[in-house]
Design an enzyme around this catalytic site. Structure first.
Site, PDB file in Angstrom:
ATOM      1  N   ARG A   1       0.841  -1.202   0.000  1.00 41.04           N
ATOM      2  CA  ARG A   1       0.000   0.000   0.000  1.00 41.04           C
ATOM      3  C   ARG A   1       0.873   1.248   0.000  1.00 41.04           C
ATOM      4  NH1 ARG A   1      -2.887  -3.320   3.690  1.00 41.04           N
ATOM      5  NH2 ARG A   1      -2.126  -2.155   5.525  1.00 41.04           N
TER       6      ARG A   1
ATOM      7  N   LYS B   1     -12.696  14.610   5.218  1.00 37.29           N
ATOM      8  CA  LYS B   1     -13.790  14.092   4.405  1.00 37.29           C
ATOM      9  C   LYS B   1     -14.613  13.113   5.225  1.00 37.29           C
ATOM     10  CE  LYS B   1     -14.194  10.575   1.595  1.00 37.29           C
ATOM     11  NZ  LYS B   1     -13.971   9.573   0.535  1.00 37.29           N
TER      12      LYS B   1
ATOM     13  N   GLU C   1     -19.866  14.985   2.109  1.00 39.28           N
ATOM     14  CA  GLU C   1     -20.093  14.045   1.002  1.00 39.28           C
ATOM     15  C   GLU C   1     -21.363  13.223   1.209  1.00 39.28           C
ATOM     16  OE1 GLU C   1     -18.010  10.376  -1.529  1.00 39.28           O
ATOM     17  OE2 GLU C   1     -16.957  11.176   0.207  1.00 39.28           O
TER      18      GLU C   1
ATOM     19  N   LYS D   1     -18.978  17.491  -1.679  1.00 35.72           N
ATOM     20  CA  LYS D   1     -18.566  16.405  -2.583  1.00 35.72           C
ATOM     21  C   LYS D   1     -19.794  15.555  -2.925  1.00 35.72           C
ATOM     22  CE  LYS D   1     -15.445  12.477  -3.213  1.00 35.72           C
ATOM     23  NZ  LYS D   1     -14.123  11.902  -2.975  1.00 35.72           N
TER      24      LYS D   1
END
Length: 364
Positions: free
Chosen positions: A56, A147, A188, A230
């Protein structure tokens, strides 16, 4: 009439507003690189790579090692918790790598979706517990925005009034907590593209959801100039038999935003929602050419639609890292143009860029 108890000082408001405007400066958007460990498992398995912390890290390094060409088209990068504390091969923290390019660092702070009992498979998002303390720490560690994703789905019975209200309120609580800690919240509310509904139905639902979100943000005294939205683009469901043009999608999307999103919001950073790389760019371009007044920056916050070609080129091989980074830069530049309505299209009908990135019931 309710009294105003100022939640934020003038200095705090200015800091939040400045951060938001930096992220969505003309021609700039966001790289969403905040896939969880579980989501990375799906991405890496597609290219036959084992989902280890080191793999990753190596993949994120492919994206973050992009040269100064990305300065003009990437305004922010959303990190996952693990990535925020990783370093590149030379021991330089990824956070510093991004900040040194003048790009704002962000962090995903929600803890995933959980079922809403008594609904038809609907969800809310968890992660408010301890959020203030986490935000304070993330701010110290270099993050200036955050977020939080809520998910709604369209069917005959959904989204229910309960799901809309609960998700709007949880987004508002999150936004308020972020702002208290000097962090710009990206709000979002994703309406999934699953289903056979047409463009009109998605537009109607998007308007209802966004109206509820901005009512909740007002109720919670959130400073709109220090937020970003978003949302999904307004598109038909994946199983809808009717095909719509980018211009039709743009008109439906901008109309929905104009009816619900206050002009105080500095920018709208669309999610790609499983569109192919090319589709996401063409639709964003059409949105920025839409012949309606648009008081906000309309740009991108793409994950798969910025990364798919890069992931394909990399395939876990160190020797491919340079070529993979080039693929990412190419998509970033294309979307930077689309965010200004200046993208003419690649003319490519094949290749990785045209592959659908749709995943049913997408959960990060």
């Amino acid at each position: 009439m309710p009294h105003s108890y100022p939640a934020l000082s003038a200095e705090q408001k200015k800091e939040l507003s400045d951060i938001a405007l930096r992220i969505v400066a003309p021609g700039k958007g966001i790289l969403a690189a905040d896939e969880s460990v579980g989501s990375m498992a799906k991405r890496l398995s597609q290219i036959g790579v084992e989902n280890t912390e080191e793999n990753r890290r190596l993949y994120r390094q492919v994206l973050f090692s992009a040269d100064d060409r990305v300065k003009k088209c990437i305004g922010g990068v959303i990190f996952f918790h693990e990535t925020l504390y990783q370093k590149d091969d030379n021991g330089v923290p990824f956070v510093r790598t991004i900040q040194d390019k003048g790009i704002v660092v962000g962090i995903k702070v929600d803890k995933g979706v959980v079922p809403l009992a008594g609904t038809d498979g609907e969800t809310t998002t968890q992660g408010l517990d301890g959020l203030s303390e986490r935000c304070a720490q993330y701010k110290k560690d270099g993050a200036d925005f955050a977020k939080w994703r809520c998910v709604l789905k369209i069917s005959e019975r959904t989204p229910s009034a309960l799901a809309i209200l609960e998700n709007a309120n949880v987004l508002a609580r999150y936004a308020s907590i972020c702002q208290q800690n000097g962090i710009v919240p990206i709000v979002e509310p994703e309406i999934l593209p699953d289903g056979d509904h047409d463009l009109k139905r998605c537009q109607y639902v998007t308007e209802k959801v966004l109206a509820a979100v901005y009512k909740a943000l007002s109720d919670h005294h959130v400073y709109l100039e220090g937020t970003l939205l978003k949302p999904n683009m307004v598109t038909p469901g994946h199983a809808c038999p009717i095909k719509y043009t980018p211009e039709e999608i743009a008109m439906a999307t901008v109309t929905a935003l104009r009816r619900t999103v206050p002009p105080a919001v500095p920018g709208v950073t669309f999610l790609s929602g499983g569109q192919s790389e090319e589709e996401a760019s063409l639709n964003l371009n059409a949105i920025n050419r839409c012949p309606l007044p648009r008081p906000w920056a309309l740009t991108f916050s793409y994950g798969r639609a910025l990364q798919a070609s890069a992931l394909n080129a990399w395939r876990g091989q160190r020797d491919n890292a340079g070529a993979a980074t080039e693929e990412f830069i190419k998509r970033a530049e294309v979307n930077g143009l689309a965010a200004q309505g200046k993208y003419e299209g690649s003319g490519e009908d094949g290749g990785a860029a045209a592959q659908s990135l749709y995943i049913a019931n997408h959960a990060y």
